[in-house]
Design a protein around this motif. Structure first.
Motif, PDB file in Angstrom:
ATOM      1  N   PHE A 158      -3.460   6.847  -3.952  1.00 56.42           N
ATOM      2  CA  PHE A 158      -3.263   5.469  -3.500  1.00 56.42           C
ATOM      3  C   PHE A 158      -2.674   4.613  -4.611  1.00 56.42           C
ATOM      4  O   PHE A 158      -2.911   4.852  -5.789  1.00 56.42           O
ATOM      5  CB  PHE A 158      -4.603   4.843  -3.089  1.00 56.42           C
TER       6      PHE A 158
ATOM      7  N   ILE B  45      -2.309  10.232   6.109  1.00 55.12           N
ATOM      8  CA  ILE B  45      -3.755  10.068   5.905  1.00 55.12           C
ATOM      9  C   ILE B  45      -4.521  10.940   6.892  1.00 55.12           C
ATOM     10  O   ILE B  45      -4.235  10.941   8.088  1.00 55.12           O
ATOM     11  CB  ILE B  45      -4.174   8.590   6.118  1.00 55.12           C
TER      12      ILE B  45
ATOM     13  N   ALA C 271     -11.733   4.473   0.333  1.00 56.40           N
ATOM     14  CA  ALA C 271     -11.228   4.665   1.692  1.00 56.40           C
ATOM     15  C   ALA C 271     -12.352   5.132   2.611  1.00 56.40           C
ATOM     16  O   ALA C 271     -13.183   5.951   2.228  1.00 56.40           O
ATOM     17  CB  ALA C 271     -10.099   5.692   1.688  1.00 56.40           C
TER      18      ALA C 271
ATOM     19  N   GLY D 286       4.932   4.089   1.793  1.00 57.94           N
ATOM     20  CA  GLY D 286       4.184   2.999   2.419  1.00 57.94           C
ATOM     21  C   GLY D 286       4.973   1.720   2.524  1.00 57.94           C
ATOM     22  O   GLY D 286       6.186   1.719   2.691  1.00 57.94           O
TER      23      GLY D 286
ATOM     24  N   ILE E 277     -10.684   0.174   4.186  1.00 58.02           N
ATOM     25  CA  ILE E 277     -11.066   0.032   2.780  1.00 58.02           C
ATOM     26  C   ILE E 277     -12.442  -0.620   2.739  1.00 58.02           C
ATOM     27  O   ILE E 277     -12.652  -1.687   3.321  1.00 58.02           O
ATOM     28  CB  ILE E 277     -10.032  -0.775   1.984  1.00 58.02           C
TER      29      ILE E 277
ATOM     30  N   LEU F  57       0.850  -1.184   0.000  1.00 60.34           N
ATOM     31  CA  LEU F  57       0.000   0.000   0.000  1.00 60.34           C
ATOM     32  C   LEU F  57       0.887   1.235   0.000  1.00 60.34           C
ATOM     33  O   LEU F  57       1.718   1.405   0.904  1.00 60.34           O
ATOM     34  CB  LEU F  57      -0.904   0.008   1.237  1.00 60.34           C
TER      35      LEU F  57
ATOM     36  N   VAL G 102       0.801   5.586  -0.491  1.00 62.04           N
ATOM     37  CA  VAL G 102       0.034   6.827  -0.563  1.00 62.04           C
ATOM     38  C   VAL G 102       1.034   7.910  -0.940  1.00 62.04           C
ATOM     39  O   VAL G 102       1.970   8.180  -0.190  1.00 62.04           O
ATOM     40  CB  VAL G 102      -0.669   7.159   0.765  1.00 62.04           C
TER      41      VAL G 102
ATOM     42  N   LEU H 226      -2.103   0.217  -4.804  1.00 60.89           N
ATOM     43  CA  LEU H 226      -2.029  -1.112  -4.223  1.00 60.89           C
ATOM     44  C   LEU H 226      -1.306  -2.015  -5.202  1.00 60.89           C
ATOM     45  O   LEU H 226      -1.650  -2.057  -6.381  1.00 60.89           O
ATOM     46  CB  LEU H 226      -3.432  -1.671  -3.955  1.00 60.89           C
TER      47      LEU H 226
ATOM     48  N   LEU I 231      -7.353   4.310   8.682  1.00 63.99           N
ATOM     49  CA  LEU I 231      -7.666   4.012   7.285  1.00 63.99           C
ATOM     50  C   LEU I 231      -8.327   2.644   7.170  1.00 63.99           C
ATOM     51  O   LEU I 231      -7.794   1.650   7.656  1.00 63.99           O
ATOM     52  CB  LEU I 231      -6.387   4.031   6.435  1.00 63.99           C
TER      53      LEU I 231
ATOM     54  N   PHE J 259      -8.840  12.133   2.753  1.00 60.89           N
ATOM     55  CA  PHE J 259      -8.751  10.916   1.938  1.00 60.89           C
ATOM     56  C   PHE J 259     -10.038  10.100   1.988  1.00 60.89           C
ATOM     57  O   PHE J 259     -10.189   9.135   1.248  1.00 60.89           O
ATOM     58  CB  PHE J 259      -7.581  10.046   2.410  1.00 60.89           C
TER      59      PHE J 259
ATOM     60  N   VAL K 297      -9.209   3.562  -3.750  1.00 59.17           N
ATOM     61  CA  VAL K 297      -7.853   3.116  -3.434  1.00 59.17           C
ATOM     62  C   VAL K 297      -7.128   2.544  -4.646  1.00 59.17           C
ATOM     63  O   VAL K 297      -5.956   2.177  -4.542  1.00 59.17           O
ATOM     64  CB  VAL K 297      -7.840   2.106  -2.265  1.00 59.17           C
ATOM     65  N   ASP K 298      -7.815   2.495  -5.799  1.00 60.17           N
ATOM     66  CA  ASP K 298      -7.145   2.033  -7.022  1.00 60.17           C
ATOM     67  C   ASP K 298      -6.744   3.203  -7.915  1.00 60.17           C
ATOM     68  O   ASP K 298      -6.442   3.026  -9.083  1.00 60.17           O
ATOM     69  CB  ASP K 298      -8.038   1.048  -7.785  1.00 60.17           C
TER      70      ASP K 298
END
Length: 195
Positions: free
Chosen positions: A147, A133, A69, A33, A83, A27, A29, A149, A81, A137, A142-143
């Motif tokens: 962000f 964060i 988020a 991360g 998801i 992860l 940001v 991942l 945070l 946010f 988150v995609d």
């Protein structure tokens, strides 16, 4: 204890599934991360969940689209945070409890005011502080940037996952919806061992 092979995360799934699939995922940001090593699952019919009593202005993001988020302030001090998962309107999310910091350590150390890498992201409030964060946010996908991942690469070893009761809550604290990478020194707290 369970294990899983790396795979793409489907956020339109149960929080227990998503919580386990996030272990080992990187992860980031704004480029800062590391690997997620600990999560907790929360669902609408769960008395410990913010969504248990239905939608409010605080938890509205939990009832939004999966893969977004949900950021809230814990005890009026720390941002946390989560998801969102399951279908839109359901009210489920996964709390990111700990990550193994791997990218942007200097930035995380500056934000946290300490040098000890093990403690940079060992707990949900620490994760949010280290990654920068805050409520701004909340509701962001988150995609998409900021962000990112990243699933483990093909060929990486299976992640072995410890399973146990959630911690830091007063309701439904016996539910085994806390998940962590077995043997990680970056967990917020060790998993209790069976007698």
């Amino acid at each position: 204890m369970s294990s899983r092979s790396p795979s793409v995360i489907d956020f339109d799934a149960s929080p227990e599934e998503v919580a386990q699939h996030l272990i080992g995922v990187t992860l980031l940001v704004d480029g800062v991360g590391g690997r997620i090593v600990e999560t907790e699952a929360y669902d609408r019919d769960d008395p410990a969940s913010h969504s248990f009593s239905g939608p409010t202005s605080r938890n509205a993001s939990m009832f939004g689209s999966p893969g977004r988020a949900y950021v809230y302030r814990s005890y009026g001090i720390h941002w946390c945070l989560n998801i969102v998962c399951r279908e839109k309107g359901h009210g489920a999310a996964v709390l990111i409890r700990a990550i193994e910091p791997t990218i942007g350590l200097d930035r995380m150390r500056e934000r946290r005011g300490l040098d000890e890498a093990r403690l940079l992201c060992a707990g949900p409030g620490r994760v949010a502080q280290a990654l920068g964060i805050d409520v701004g946010f909340n509701g962001k996908p988150v995609d998409q940037p900021p962000f990112l991942l990243i699933a483990p690469a093909d060929g990486e070893p299976e992640v072995v996952i410890d399973v146990g009761p959630r911690i830091g809550i007063s309701k439904a604290n016996d539910v085994p919806w806390r998940f962590g990478e077995k043997g990680s020194r970056f967990l917020s707290k060790p998993f209790r061992r069976a007698p």
